[in-house]
Design a protein around this motif. Structure first.
Motif, PDB file in Angstrom:
ATOM      1  N   THR A 299       5.890 -10.585   7.916  1.00 32.75           N
ATOM      2  CA  THR A 299       5.696  -9.984   6.597  1.00 32.75           C
ATOM      3  C   THR A 299       4.229  -9.629   6.401  1.00 32.75           C
ATOM      4  O   THR A 299       3.343 -10.395   6.776  1.00 32.75           O
ATOM      5  CB  THR A 299       6.140 -10.962   5.498  1.00 32.75           C
ATOM      6  OG1 THR A 299       7.517 -11.303   5.698  1.00 32.75           O
ATOM      7  CG2 THR A 299       5.965 -10.344   4.115  1.00 32.75           C
TER       8      THR A 299
ATOM      9  N   THR B 214       1.566  -8.823   3.377  1.00 28.15           N
ATOM     10  CA  THR B 214       1.393  -9.011   1.943  1.00 28.15           C
ATOM     11  C   THR B 214       0.112  -8.326   1.486  1.00 28.15           C
ATOM     12  O   THR B 214      -0.963  -8.582   2.039  1.00 28.15           O
ATOM     13  CB  THR B 214       1.318 -10.507   1.594  1.00 28.15           C
ATOM     14  OG1 THR B 214       2.492 -11.168   2.075  1.00 28.15           O
ATOM     15  CG2 THR B 214       1.212 -10.706   0.089  1.00 28.15           C
TER      16      THR B 214
ATOM     17  N   GLY C 211       0.011  -8.136  -4.092  1.00 27.78           N
ATOM     18  CA  GLY C 211       0.985  -9.148  -3.700  1.00 27.78           C
ATOM     19  C   GLY C 211       2.285  -8.580  -3.168  1.00 27.78           C
ATOM     20  O   GLY C 211       3.201  -9.327  -2.823  1.00 27.78           O
TER      21      GLY C 211
ATOM     22  N   LYS D 265       5.131  -7.357  -0.818  1.00 23.73           N
ATOM     23  CA  LYS D 265       5.509  -7.840   0.503  1.00 23.73           C
ATOM     24  C   LYS D 265       6.360  -6.800   1.226  1.00 23.73           C
ATOM     25  O   LYS D 265       7.303  -6.249   0.647  1.00 23.73           O
ATOM     26  CB  LYS D 265       6.277  -9.165   0.397  1.00 23.73           C
ATOM     27  CG  LYS D 265       5.421 -10.315  -0.133  1.00 23.73           C
ATOM     28  CD  LYS D 265       6.217 -11.601  -0.202  1.00 23.73           C
ATOM     29  CE  LYS D 265       5.382 -12.749  -0.746  1.00 23.73           C
ATOM     30  NZ  LYS D 265       4.277 -13.110   0.163  1.00 23.73           N
TER      31      LYS D 265
ATOM     32  N   SER E  51      10.706  -4.570  -2.064  1.00 22.37           N
ATOM     33  CA  SER E  51       9.869  -5.427  -1.232  1.00 22.37           C
ATOM     34  C   SER E  51      10.790  -6.345  -0.438  1.00 22.37           C
ATOM     35  O   SER E  51      12.008  -6.318  -0.614  1.00 22.37           O
ATOM     36  CB  SER E  51       8.884  -6.241  -2.081  1.00 22.37           C
ATOM     37  OG  SER E  51       9.571  -7.145  -2.926  1.00 22.37           O
TER      38      SER E  51
ATOM     39  N   GLU F  77      10.907  -9.707   2.954  1.00 25.22           N
ATOM     40  CA  GLU F  77      10.301 -10.499   4.018  1.00 25.22           C
ATOM     41  C   GLU F  77      11.288 -10.621   5.172  1.00 25.22           C
ATOM     42  O   GLU F  77      12.506 -10.626   4.960  1.00 25.22           O
ATOM     43  CB  GLU F  77       9.917 -11.892   3.536  1.00 25.22           C
ATOM     44  CG  GLU F  77       8.864 -11.918   2.447  1.00 25.22           C
ATOM     45  CD  GLU F  77       8.376 -13.330   2.148  1.00 25.22           C
ATOM     46  OE1 GLU F  77       8.028 -14.057   3.114  1.00 25.22           O
ATOM     47  OE2 GLU F  77       8.342 -13.706   0.966  1.00 25.22           O
TER      48      GLU F  77
END
Length: 307
Positions: free
Chosen positions: A239, A241, A246, A248, A270, A272
């Protein structure tokens, strides 16, 4: 030998992987944390009251297996054994898809299990100390803060305490090894059977060939990169960031193709990536914007290679 791979802003989104929903049978926020070679996906179900409401495994035939207790599952082997923790006071736990679960540590002290290999060796940590568990026996790792992963050959990755501070590290046959070059605080989060270790240090992710002691640093301006897992073909997922917003963004990296974004789909905002198997299947989550409320929903996701 140290090699720096400088990634550039605005990485291309790879079309090699198609995002799909993981079937969880739940309308609550869900996050996929691990996948095995059979395509079984471990997921966590979250709520506003508890960070981890329940756990389950999504099977490829559309069936679900619910795991007992509230907790978090972080790693799974190919024998249906899952490592994580359960309870409000975290307690390292191994679940078995056929035989319930067992605790690795005595009651009364916080502990976390993070991974397990096909030899049934699990790793994890208590506050300030990493451990390996096998056949009911605990081995404490020298100078360790935490252990996060274990390869099929028994090499363990995590964080070590050194005279210069905390460092990514591996433990191989009880010997502690640190990556070459200048390091910042970080950790090894994944390692494959060929000794390729991945993780993060400062804002950079790294790919460390422990057999040759060569390291590739992955850097991207404006982002903090964290590599979470690597398969036996050397494909890395993790990921990125944004250090300002912020935001992701999940990525995939290989020596041949470099760093590329994973597609979030039409409504993805967003996400991960947390694990990858040898078939190239990737799991994690996406935040999806729904209509008409525009509220972001968290959904366990499987990225499938396009054949």
């Amino acid at each position: 030998m140290i090699v720096c791979a400088q990634a550039t802003f605005g990485q291309p989104t790879t079309g090699e992987y198609r995002p799909e929903f993981v079937y969880t049978g739940s309308s609550r926020p869900t996050v996929a944390t691990a996948i095995d070679e059979l395509g079984r996906v471990v997921f966590e179900e979250h709520s506003d009251q508890f960070p981890y409401l329940s756990l389950g495994v999504s099977l490829q035939n559309g069936w679900l297996v619910r795991l007992d207790g509230h907790g978090s599952a972080k790693g799974m082997n190919n024998l249906g054994r899952i490592a994580g923790f359960s309870g409000l006071l975290p307690r390292a736990t191994i679940w078995d898809l056929d035989h319930g679960y067992q605790f690795l540590m005595p009651h009364g002290s916080a502990s976390w299990a993070t991974d397990i290999n096909d030899q049934d060796t699990a790793v994890g940590y208590i506050p300030g100390q990493g451990f390996a568990w096998s056949n009911g026996q605990i081995s404490w790792l020298r100078q360790s803060i935490a252990a996060y992963c274990i390869s099929e050959t028994g090499v363990i990755g995590g964080v070590a305490r050194t005279e210069n501070g905390l460092s990514p590290a591996i433990w191989q046959e009880e010997s502690l090894r640190l990556p070459p070059g200048k390091r910042r605080e970080g950790a090894v989060f994944g390692i494959n059977k060929n000794g390729l270790a991945v993780g993060s240090s400062g804002r950079r992710a790294f790919v460390w060939d422990t057999s040759l002691n060569q390291i590739i640093w992955l850097k991207l301006a404006g982002f903090r990169l964290e590599a979470r897992a690597v398969n036996d073909s050397g494909v890395v997922v993790g990921t990125a960031t944004s250090v300002t917003s912020g935001h992701k963004q999940p990525f995939v990296w290989s020596a041949d193709n470099g760093l590329r974004w994973l597609s979030l789909g039409w409504f993805g905002r967003s996400g991960e990536a947390s694990d990858i198997n040898n078939a190239g299947e990737i799991v994690g989550y996406r935040r999806l914007k729904t209509f008409p409320t525009e509220v972001a929903e968290v959904s366990a996701t499987l990225w499938v290679p396009r054949r």
